[in-house]
Design an enzyme around this catalytic site. Structure first.
Site, PDB file in Angstrom:
ATOM      1  N   CYS A 117       0.850  -1.196   0.000  1.00 16.30           N
ATOM      2  CA  CYS A 117       0.000   0.000   0.000  1.00 16.30           C
ATOM      3  C   CYS A 117       0.887   1.249   0.000  1.00 16.30           C
ATOM      4  O   CYS A 117       2.000   1.240   0.517  1.00 16.30           O
ATOM      5  CB  CYS A 117      -0.898  -0.004   1.233  1.00 16.30           C
ATOM      6  N   ASP A 147       0.458   3.732   1.706  1.00 15.11           N
ATOM      7  CA  ASP A 147       0.440   4.322   3.051  1.00 15.11           C
ATOM      8  C   ASP A 147       1.863   4.594   3.556  1.00 15.11           C
ATOM      9  O   ASP A 147       2.724   3.712   3.514  1.00 15.11           O
ATOM     10  CB  ASP A 147      -0.285   3.353   3.997  1.00 15.11           C
ATOM     11  N   CYS A 153      -6.171   0.117   6.920  1.00 15.70           N
ATOM     12  CA  CYS A 153      -5.948   0.677   5.586  1.00 15.70           C
ATOM     13  C   CYS A 153      -7.115   1.601   5.199  1.00 15.70           C
ATOM     14  O   CYS A 153      -8.279   1.176   5.174  1.00 15.70           O
ATOM     15  CB  CYS A 153      -5.813  -0.454   4.572  1.00 15.70           C
ATOM     16  N   ARG A 203       3.086   4.729   6.321  1.00 17.92           N
ATOM     17  CA  ARG A 203       3.534   3.999   7.510  1.00 17.92           C
ATOM     18  C   ARG A 203       3.958   2.564   7.215  1.00 17.92           C
ATOM     19  O   ARG A 203       4.276   1.807   8.130  1.00 17.92           O
ATOM     20  CB  ARG A 203       2.400   3.993   8.558  1.00 17.92           C
ATOM     21  N   HIS A 251      -2.177  -3.901   5.031  1.00 17.00           N
ATOM     22  CA  HIS A 251      -1.990  -3.508   6.435  1.00 17.00           C
ATOM     23  C   HIS A 251      -3.334  -3.224   7.081  1.00 17.00           C
ATOM     24  O   HIS A 251      -4.253  -2.707   6.443  1.00 17.00           O
ATOM     25  CB  HIS A 251      -1.060  -2.284   6.536  1.00 17.00           C
TER      26      HIS A 251
HETATM   27 CO    CO Z   1      -3.436   1.250   2.996  1.00 16.33          CO
END
Ligand code: CO
Length: 211
Positions: free
Chosen positions: A43, A45, A102, A47, A99
């Site tokens: 992803c 993302d 999400c 993090r 994750h």
């Molecule tokens: Co995500």
């Protein structure tokens, strides 16, 4: 100039110096070429950075990231990355890493519209619909979202196995494994899903190609 932007340039100097401190040839060696053994589909993302959470260094993982780690067969970007990783780099593992928590999965579970991304998230709605009975038995909203996150990763693992690129590699006798992981933002740990694909037998017959 904003302070956090300036921090990036400063951080890069620190990075470069720290790598060459013990190994003056570090970048010279890296610049000769790459031979990563793993392809990461994760992803976007911020993090969930591939190298950091697996404690690996530059050169070890070939990375593709998009919202909610989706494998879309008409996505030229992903398919180009996959083709290069499998055929040229000859990676041994493909890892789909979702994750918990999400935003993409969460958004797909609502009936709200968010813009162009609706078309992208539509693919997660399909995973939901396919598994609706199982998912709606889970009454707690967070647990249901966690389960959809896992099912979404499993679906993407299968989508990879359904590509001609992966099937051709198996046909050639290559040992290529596709793994599904879900990363926990709250504990930094990866959960390996029981979903390894490493053989054409793992692919429903209708999706198999003849070579
Ligand atoms: Co995500």
């Amino acid at each position: 100039m904003n302070e956090s932007y300036h921090k990036l340039i400063k951080g890069n100097k620190i990075f470069s110096e720290s790598r060459t401190f013990n190994d003056p040839e570090y970048f010279k060696k890296l610049s000769l070429g790459q031979k990563p053994e793993h392809l990461w589909i994760g992803c976007s993302d911020s993090r969930v950075p591939a190298n950091e959470i697996t404690n690996t260094k530059s050169g070890e993982i070939f990375v593709h990231r998009n919202i909610a780690n989706l494998v879309i067969h008409t996505d030229l970007n992903l398919i180009s990355v996959l083709e290069y990783a499998v055929n040229v780099l000859e990676v041994k593992d493909i890892i789909v890493c979702g994750h918990y928590g999400c935003g993409g999965v969460r958004a797909a579970m609502t009936n709200n519209t968010f813009g162009v991304v609706d078309k992208w998230l539509r693919n997660i709605k399909d995973v939901y619909h396919k598994n609706q009975t199982e998912l709606e038995k889970i009454t707690d909203q967070d647990s249901r979202e966690d389960r959809l996150t896992e099912l979404n990763v499993m679906e993407q693992v299968l989508k990879l196995a359904e590509t001609k690129i992966v099937q051709k590699a198996w046909h050639q006798g290559r040992n290529l494994e596709i793994h599904g992981w879900v990363y926990g933002l709250n504990n930094g740990l990866i959960k390996e899903l029981n979903t390894i694909c490493n053989d054409i037998k793992d692919v429903p017959e209708i999706y198999r190609y003849k070579f």
